[in-house]
Design a protein around this motif. Structure first.
Motif, short mmCIF file in Angstrom:
data_model
loop_
_atom_site.label_atom_id
_atom_site.label_comp_id
_atom_site.label_asym_id
_atom_site.label_seq_id
_atom_site.Cartn_x
_atom_site.Cartn_y
_atom_site.Cartn_z
N GLY A 301 0.82 -1.21 0.00
CA GLY A 301 0.00 0.00 0.00
C GLY A 301 0.86 1.26 0.00
O GLY A 301 0.55 2.24 -0.69
N ALA A 302 1.94 1.22 0.76
CA ALA A 302 2.86 2.36 0.80
C ALA A 302 3.51 2.56 -0.57
O ALA A 302 3.72 3.70 -1.02
CB ALA A 302 3.93 2.13 1.87
N LEU A 303 3.78 1.46 -1.25
CA LEU A 303 4.34 1.55 -2.62
C LEU A 303 3.31 2.18 -3.56
O LEU A 303 3.63 3.08 -4.36
CB LEU A 303 4.75 0.16 -3.11
N ALA A 304 2.05 1.73 -3.45
CA ALA A 304 0.98 2.30 -4.29
C ALA A 304 0.86 3.80 -4.03
O ALA A 304 0.70 4.60 -4.96
CB ALA A 304 -0.35 1.61 -4.00
N LEU A 305 0.96 4.17 -2.78
CA LEU A 305 0.86 5.59 -2.39
C LEU A 305 2.02 6.38 -3.01
O LEU A 305 1.83 7.47 -3.56
CB LEU A 305 0.90 5.68 -0.87
N ALA A 306 3.23 5.84 -2.93
CA ALA A 306 4.41 6.52 -3.51
C ALA A 306 4.24 6.67 -5.02
O ALA A 306 4.53 7.73 -5.58
CB ALA A 306 5.68 5.74 -3.18
N ARG A 307 3.78 5.61 -5.67
CA ARG A 307 3.66 5.66 -7.13
C ARG A 307 2.54 6.58 -7.60
O ARG A 307 2.66 7.27 -8.60
CB ARG A 307 3.42 4.25 -7.69
N ASP A 308 1.41 6.59 -6.86
CA ASP A 308 0.25 7.39 -7.30
C ASP A 308 0.34 8.84 -6.83
O ASP A 308 -0.35 9.71 -7.36
CB ASP A 308 -1.06 6.78 -6.79
N GLY A 309 1.09 9.07 -5.79
CA GLY A 309 1.29 10.44 -5.34
C GLY A 309 0.19 10.97 -4.43
O GLY A 309 0.24 12.10 -3.99
N HIS A 310 -0.83 10.17 -4.17
CA HIS A 310 -1.87 10.60 -3.24
C HIS A 310 -2.64 9.38 -2.76
O HIS A 310 -2.54 8.30 -3.34
CB HIS A 310 -2.85 11.57 -3.90
N CYS A 311 -3.43 9.57 -1.69
CA CYS A 311 -4.23 8.46 -1.14
C CYS A 311 -5.33 8.05 -2.10
O CYS A 311 -6.19 8.79 -2.41
CB CYS A 311 -4.84 8.86 0.20
#
Lengths: 311, 311
Positions: A301-311
């Motif tokens: 989830g933290a990786l998804a957050l880093a890649r997408d740039g927002h929650c």
């Protein structure tokens, strides 16, 4: 090659890993104890990040998950249950000042939900409900392809919804919350009370009762142990029926240690959910399934957050 | 000049109005009875739309609100409580085939929430909870500037959340829902039961007890009537505390006939909400306020839907 960094901060351990833009296999991964005398946790975090930091490639963003209430819009950790050093701690800013890349912060259960949705059991769904049932009950909700965080990041704390107004006291001090009735701790507490009432069980000889020892006894046919899981399943099913009315999701993902014993409570959960559903419409294309990412859900989830740039 | 059309379909009456792109003052507005022998409601709707249709200006879109479960993604009305002619009726398609402009459909309480958020008491907020308390309890939720509708449009039915597992039977057949305990009907039912138990009240001489006659008695000092509203307020406050935990909104907007008597239950509502709040963080910048648009909330929501092109 642009890289992304994911961090999973727990009360006992912190893990960090670096990734390329299109792979789930870490380039580097490492872990460190969160607390050590004479070494503040924020310094230990910087040390850990240094260890997995790419030697040459640029880092586009860092995604971090931490326990406890936190505000993803400001990156401030309000309080972390097992990290007393951090009260209203500006975690995202602190890390940003060291590494000068965008730092995004999310609540642990929310990011586990995001991880399961992006990379795990919830792939392809647009409306997802995630419950992690272990010592407590955490949750995260995907509404229309976005994580539900609310005005200050405190939304989706579904373990702290009242399901039994005159029920047992919750860890948070309120009465009758789902967590107080259906978490691993609640299951163990109920068995202890029943044994104290004189109900016979193979568990009377076990000194440290936990959801795990109770699950083992249940698998071996202990009736009280089986009843304990069925009872938790009934309340989970009743609560999930309400959550369907609130969110109308197409998938419910169950994670956490207690979910590993789903065979012990799946029937009671589904039966109570169907019985309490506001309308059959909510059940039409609903999937109930187990989480796939295990302990990696938060990191993913933290990786998804880093890649997408927002929650 | 491009125009937009808003329609509010109720069990008794349908209203329709045309608007320019930037004004809330209707260019034309009219109403018609929903049902009449020998005249199907869908034909009456077409007739009504014909009456307010602009003579020369093009219509960009039609937004419509209707009661009952409906799917805003398909425009199909599943069932409307007081319009038995419409079961799984493709309402949006039907209107589109007559007028050849985009037709958007939304649930009545959801669109009332949208109306209050865009043009009423909730302006400027990004996370809003709307409850309309009248015969039943309807609701709508704005999450991060979007209406919560769920996978098939059935989300945010907060009147049908269980607040008292062993409480009275709800209109929907389930037990202990918020609507069964705190709606106008529930308030009247409770007073009837108390009177039947022999509790003294000025209301014993009233033949048709309703939330309104009880409110009048309460304003004149009748103790049972006052207690009825305080009791409803307590359960509303307890339920709202849970909804804060779920959504972390910055504003709660109360609409519907019962909300006009808010002075009779504001104290008990706020007290129960504070007592049951999972954490004080949820109350920090929270506003509780009354709806501003009255009976126009749905029509205004339908206008917002037409202008924005989606829920």
């Amino acid at each position: 090659m642009t890289t992304y960094i994911a961090v999973d901060i727990g009360g006992t351990r912190m893990r960090a890993a670096s990734y390329s833009a299109d792979s789930l296999t870490p380039l580097k991964i490492d872990r460190i104890k969160t607390r050590k005398v004479g070494s503040p946790p924020e310094e230990r975090l910087i040390k850990l990040l240094g260890r997995i930091w790419p030697e040459a490639d640029p880092v586009a963003a860092i995604g971090m998950t931490a326990p406890g209430p936190l505000d993803p819009t400001t990156g401030i950790l309000v309080k972390a249950p097992n990290i007393p050093e951090w009260i209203d701690f500006p975690l995202a800013d602190y890390v940003n000042q060291h590494f000068h890349v965008p730092v995004l912060l999310g609540n642990d259960a929310n990011l586990a939900a995001l991880g399961e949705w992006k990379f795990g059991a919830g792939r392809g769904h647009h409306h997802l409900l995630y419950l992690t049932i272990s010592t407590g009950i955490g949750s995260g909700v995907i509404v229309n392809d976005s994580l539900l965080v609310g005005a200050h990041g405190y939304a989706a704390e579904l373990g702290h919804i009242t399901v039994l107004p005159d029920g047992p006291i919750c860890n948070c001090g309120q009465r009758g919350h789902l967590e107080a009735i259906a978490s691993g701790t609640a299951i163990a507490n109920w068995v202890k009370t029943e044994i104290a009432r004189g109900i016979p069980s193979s568990l009377t000889v076990i000194e440290e009762l936990s959801a795990q020892t109770i699950a083992e006894a249940a698998q071996q046919g202990d009736q009280l142990a089986q009843e304990a899981f069925q009872r938790a399943g009934t309340y989970l099913g009743q609560a999930i029926a309400d959550f369907l009315t609130v969110f109308n999701p197409t998938i419910v993902v169950l994670g956490g240690g207690v979910s590993l014993s789903y065979d012990l409570f799946s029937e009671s959960l589904q039966s109570a959910m169907r019985q309490h559903a506001f309308d059959e419409n909510y059940l039409d294309d609903l999937t109930i399934t187990l989480a796939e990412l295990g302990d990696d859900a938060g990191l993913m989830g933290a990786l998804a957050l880093a890649r997408d740039g927002h929650c």
